[in-house]
Design a protein around this motif. Structure first.
Motif, PDB file in Angstrom:
ATOM      1  N   PRO A   6       0.835  -1.208   0.000  1.00 19.03           N
ATOM      2  CA  PRO A   6       0.000   0.000   0.000  1.00 19.03           C
ATOM      3  C   PRO A   6       0.865   1.251   0.000  1.00 19.03           C
ATOM      4  O   PRO A   6       2.006   1.247   0.467  1.00 19.03           O
ATOM      5  CB  PRO A   6      -0.791  -0.129   1.308  1.00 19.03           C
ATOM      6  N   ARG A   7       0.298   2.310  -0.523  1.00 22.28           N
ATOM      7  CA  ARG A   7       0.974   3.594  -0.557  1.00 22.28           C
ATOM      8  C   ARG A   7       0.112   4.632   0.157  1.00 22.28           C
ATOM      9  O   ARG A   7      -1.109   4.498   0.217  1.00 22.28           O
ATOM     10  CB  ARG A   7       1.230   4.032  -2.004  1.00 22.28           C
ATOM     11  N   ILE A   8       0.767   5.670   0.669  1.00 24.17           N
ATOM     12  CA  ILE A   8       0.067   6.770   1.313  1.00 24.17           C
ATOM     13  C   ILE A   8       0.305   8.021   0.478  1.00 24.17           C
ATOM     14  O   ILE A   8       1.429   8.532   0.410  1.00 24.17           O
ATOM     15  CB  ILE A   8       0.550   6.968   2.756  1.00 24.17           C
ATOM     16  N   PHE A   9      -0.736   8.493  -0.193  1.00 27.11           N
ATOM     17  CA  PHE A   9      -0.668   9.715  -0.983  1.00 27.11           C
ATOM     18  C   PHE A   9      -1.005  10.901  -0.083  1.00 27.11           C
ATOM     19  O   PHE A   9      -1.888  10.816   0.772  1.00 27.11           O
ATOM     20  CB  PHE A   9      -1.666   9.670  -2.149  1.00 27.11           C
ATOM     21  N   LEU A  10      -0.314  12.009  -0.293  1.00 28.54           N
ATOM     22  CA  LEU A  10      -0.541  13.221   0.475  1.00 28.54           C
ATOM     23  C   LEU A  10      -1.004  14.337  -0.452  1.00 28.54           C
ATOM     24  O   LEU A  10      -0.321  14.655  -1.435  1.00 28.54           O
ATOM     25  CB  LEU A  10       0.733  13.658   1.192  1.00 28.54           C
ATOM     26  N   ALA A  11      -2.148  14.917  -0.154  1.00 26.57           N
ATOM     27  CA  ALA A  11      -2.655  16.085  -0.875  1.00 26.57           C
ATOM     28  C   ALA A  11      -2.732  17.233   0.116  1.00 26.57           C
ATOM     29  O   ALA A  11      -3.382  17.113   1.159  1.00 26.57           O
ATOM     30  CB  ALA A  11      -4.028  15.798  -1.471  1.00 26.57           C
ATOM     31  N   GLY A  12      -2.048  18.340  -0.188  1.00 25.53           N
ATOM     32  CA  GLY A  12      -2.044  19.447   0.751  1.00 25.53           C
ATOM     33  C   GLY A  12      -1.275  20.630   0.217  1.00 25.53           C
ATOM     34  O   GLY A  12      -1.005  20.734  -0.986  1.00 25.53           O
ATOM     35  N   ASP A  13      -0.893  21.500   1.134  1.00 30.89           N
ATOM     36  CA  ASP A  13      -0.214  22.747   0.786  1.00 30.89           C
ATOM     37  C   ASP A  13       1.181  22.762   1.388  1.00 30.89           C
ATOM     38  O   ASP A  13       1.781  21.710   1.601  1.00 30.89           O
ATOM     39  CB  ASP A  13      -1.066  23.945   1.230  1.00 30.89           C
ATOM     40  N   MET A  54      13.018  25.323   5.966  1.00 34.33           N
ATOM     41  CA  MET A  54      11.593  25.011   5.887  1.00 34.33           C
ATOM     42  C   MET A  54      11.409  23.527   5.592  1.00 34.33           C
ATOM     43  O   MET A  54      12.093  22.967   4.730  1.00 34.33           O
ATOM     44  CB  MET A  54      10.925  25.817   4.775  1.00 34.33           C
ATOM     45  N   THR A  55      10.462  22.908   6.280  1.00 28.04           N
ATOM     46  CA  THR A  55      10.235  21.474   6.146  1.00 28.04           C
ATOM     47  C   THR A  55       8.746  21.191   6.294  1.00 28.04           C
ATOM     48  O   THR A  55       8.132  21.599   7.291  1.00 28.04           O
ATOM     49  CB  THR A  55      10.994  20.701   7.248  1.00 28.04           C
ATOM     50  N   GLY A  56       8.147  20.514   5.322  1.00 30.48           N
ATOM     51  CA  GLY A  56       6.766  20.082   5.458  1.00 30.48           C
ATOM     52  C   GLY A  56       6.699  18.764   6.217  1.00 30.48           C
ATOM     53  O   GLY A  56       7.626  17.958   6.148  1.00 30.48           O
ATOM     54  N   TRP A  57       5.584  18.537   6.930  1.00 30.12           N
ATOM     55  CA  TRP A  57       5.522  17.280   7.682  1.00 30.12           C
ATOM     56  C   TRP A  57       5.451  16.068   6.770  1.00 30.12           C
ATOM     57  O   TRP A  57       5.894  14.974   7.139  1.00 30.12           O
ATOM     58  CB  TRP A  57       4.416  17.293   8.732  1.00 30.12           C
ATOM     59  N   GLY A  58       4.960  16.246   5.552  1.00 29.89           N
ATOM     60  CA  GLY A  58       4.964  15.132   4.609  1.00 29.89           C
ATOM     61  C   GLY A  58       6.358  14.744   4.163  1.00 29.89           C
ATOM     62  O   GLY A  58       6.590  13.600   3.728  1.00 29.89           O
ATOM     63  N   GLN A  59       7.280  15.675   4.261  1.00 28.92           N
ATOM     64  CA  GLN A  59       8.680  15.447   3.885  1.00 28.92           C
ATOM     65  C   GLN A  59       9.355  14.427   4.802  1.00 28.92           C
ATOM     66  O   GLN A  59      10.311  13.751   4.393  1.00 28.92           O
ATOM     67  CB  GLN A  59       9.405  16.791   3.962  1.00 28.92           C
ATOM     68  N   GLU A 110       5.213   3.155   0.870  1.00 28.25           N
ATOM     69  CA  GLU A 110       5.688   4.323   0.117  1.00 28.25           C
ATOM     70  C   GLU A 110       4.835   5.546   0.431  1.00 28.25           C
ATOM     71  O   GLU A 110       3.603   5.484   0.413  1.00 28.25           O
ATOM     72  CB  GLU A 110       5.652   4.049  -1.382  1.00 28.25           C
ATOM     73  N   ILE A 111       5.495   6.664   0.698  1.00 27.31           N
ATOM     74  CA  ILE A 111       4.807   7.944   0.875  1.00 27.31           C
ATOM     75  C   ILE A 111       4.915   8.715  -0.432  1.00 27.31           C
ATOM     76  O   ILE A 111       6.022   9.029  -0.885  1.00 27.31           O
ATOM     77  CB  ILE A 111       5.430   8.765   2.019  1.00 27.31           C
ATOM     78  N   VAL A 112       3.794   9.016  -1.057  1.00 25.64           N
ATOM     79  CA  VAL A 112       3.764   9.750  -2.323  1.00 25.64           C
ATOM     80  C   VAL A 112       3.274  11.169  -2.013  1.00 25.64           C
ATOM     81  O   VAL A 112       2.075  11.427  -1.929  1.00 25.64           O
ATOM     82  CB  VAL A 112       2.849   9.061  -3.357  1.00 25.64           C
ATOM     83  N   ASN A 113       4.224  12.077  -1.831  1.00 25.97           N
ATOM     84  CA  ASN A 113       3.879  13.427  -1.396  1.00 25.97           C
ATOM     85  C   ASN A 113       3.572  14.300  -2.607  1.00 25.97           C
ATOM     86  O   ASN A 113       4.463  14.742  -3.327  1.00 25.97           O
ATOM     87  CB  ASN A 113       5.019  14.032  -0.578  1.00 25.97           C
ATOM     88  N   CYS A 114       2.284  14.565  -2.797  1.00 22.85           N
ATOM     89  CA  CYS A 114       1.826  15.378  -3.922  1.00 22.85           C
ATOM     90  C   CYS A 114       1.461  16.802  -3.493  1.00 22.85           C
ATOM     91  O   CYS A 114       0.914  17.568  -4.298  1.00 22.85           O
ATOM     92  CB  CYS A 114       0.613  14.720  -4.575  1.00 22.85           C
ATOM     93  N   ALA A 115       1.740  17.140  -2.252  1.00 26.60           N
ATOM     94  CA  ALA A 115       1.401  18.478  -1.758  1.00 26.60           C
ATOM     95  C   ALA A 115       2.112  19.553  -2.569  1.00 26.60           C
ATOM     96  O   ALA A 115       3.212  19.342  -3.078  1.00 26.60           O
ATOM     97  CB  ALA A 115       1.761  18.603  -0.283  1.00 26.60           C
ATOM     98  N   ARG A 126      -3.896  18.411 -10.092  1.00 23.60           N
ATOM     99  CA  ARG A 126      -3.103  17.617  -9.142  1.00 23.60           C
ATOM    100  C   ARG A 126      -3.935  16.503  -8.519  1.00 23.60           C
ATOM    101  O   ARG A 126      -3.429  15.399  -8.300  1.00 23.60           O
ATOM    102  CB  ARG A 126      -2.493  18.539  -8.088  1.00 23.60           C
ATOM    103  N   LEU A 127      -5.187  16.777  -8.237  1.00 23.64           N
ATOM    104  CA  LEU A 127      -6.061  15.706  -7.762  1.00 23.64           C
ATOM    105  C   LEU A 127      -6.269  14.668  -8.856  1.00 23.64           C
ATOM    106  O   LEU A 127      -6.267  13.460  -8.584  1.00 23.64           O
ATOM    107  CB  LEU A 127      -7.407  16.281  -7.308  1.00 23.64           C
TER     108      LEU A 127
END
Length: 265
Positions: A12-19, A32-37, A48-53, A67-68
């Motif tokens: 499974p993968r975890i996709f991230l949608a955000g800012d 600067m660091t995003g929490w998805g990073q 797998e973390i798929v950071n699309c933010a 992006r969605l």
């Protein structure tokens, strides 16, 4: 909501949608660091973390710019979609803004419904609180209506919720105005080559703040049985090596940002 990873060919993968709260930052923006990073610190390597933010995105512009659509084209049954908006939705610029109890939940439902239609798991995440301490030591609330709207949507749509907003407020209140500065971007002149004149940003995190938020997101996913507890690691580890935090070189960051959209930009 537990996913049967053992019965799937693909992990499974975890996709991230955000800012920008969530985004993986480029080297020219460090520290600067995003929490998805840094979310991958707290999951087993095969998750797998798929950071699309996207920095500067609101729930509306993220969708409008394709992006969605990219996420929904690539997400598989059993994957997860973490949805974290509100900070830019609250801004006054018309091209960004949505109304907390108007079109904001309408746009969030696109993420929720799109994930469910593909047999993936949507998870709503409220945005963390800013460093809003004033000169008198008070900690006013920011983007309250947007966090409330996310909570209401979670109830209405039976979507799991990670209330990072309330958790972070409790942290900040306990830490006080001086200690909280170590979680946010406060750079003095000549301290960092990316900001030679200094830079004070009470809205964006540095590694310590991002790690605290990511740790809580991972913890909440296991504690609320969104994922098997065995997927989550390091949540009790205090000595995470600083070298684990890395920033993408600017060209790679720009290419990755362009690639994760089915829109024109």
């Amino acid at each position: 909501m537990l996913s049967n990873a053992g019965g799937s060919v693909n992990p499974p993968r975890i996709f991230l949608a955000g800012d920008s709260d969530v985004v993986t930052r480029e080297q020219s923006k460090a520290p600067m660091t995003g929490w998805g990073q840094v979310l991958h610190f707290f999951f087993r390597p095969e998750i797998e973390i798929v950071n699309c933010a996207r920095a500067g995105a609101s729930s509306r512009t993220f969708s409008e710019r394709g992006r969605l659509d990219w996420i929904l084209e690539n997400i598989r049954p059993g994957d997860y979609l973490l949805i974290n908006f509100g900070t830019n939705d609250a801004k006054p610029e018309k091209w960004l803004r949505t109304e907390a109890y108007g079109d904001f939940p309408y746009h969030l439902r696109k993420f929720v419904d799109g994930a469910r239609e593909r047999n993936a798991h949507p998870v709503l995440v409220t945005p963390y609180e800013r460093d809003t301490y004033d000169a008198h030591g008070n900690l006013p609330r920011s983007i309250t209506e947007y966090s409330m709207a996310i909570r209401d949507l979670a109830i209405e749509s039976s979507v799991p919720l990670i209330d990072l907003h309330e958790q972070s407020r409790a942290w900040w209140a306990d830490m006080g105005p001086d200690r909280i500065r170590s979680f946010f971007v406060h750079v003095e002149p000549l301290q960092n080559p990316n900001f030679p004149d200094g830079f004070h940003d009470p809205g964006h995190l540095v590694p310590d703040g991002a790690i605290a938020c990511a740790r809580y997101v991972a913890y909440a996913m296991a504690a609320q049985q969104m994922v098997p507890a065995s997927w989550v690691v390091n949540v009790d580890r205090a000595d995470l090596p600083p070298e684990w935090v890395v920033w993408l070189d600017d060209d790679t960051h720009a290419a990755l940002t362009r690639s994760r959209t089915l829109g024109s930009n």
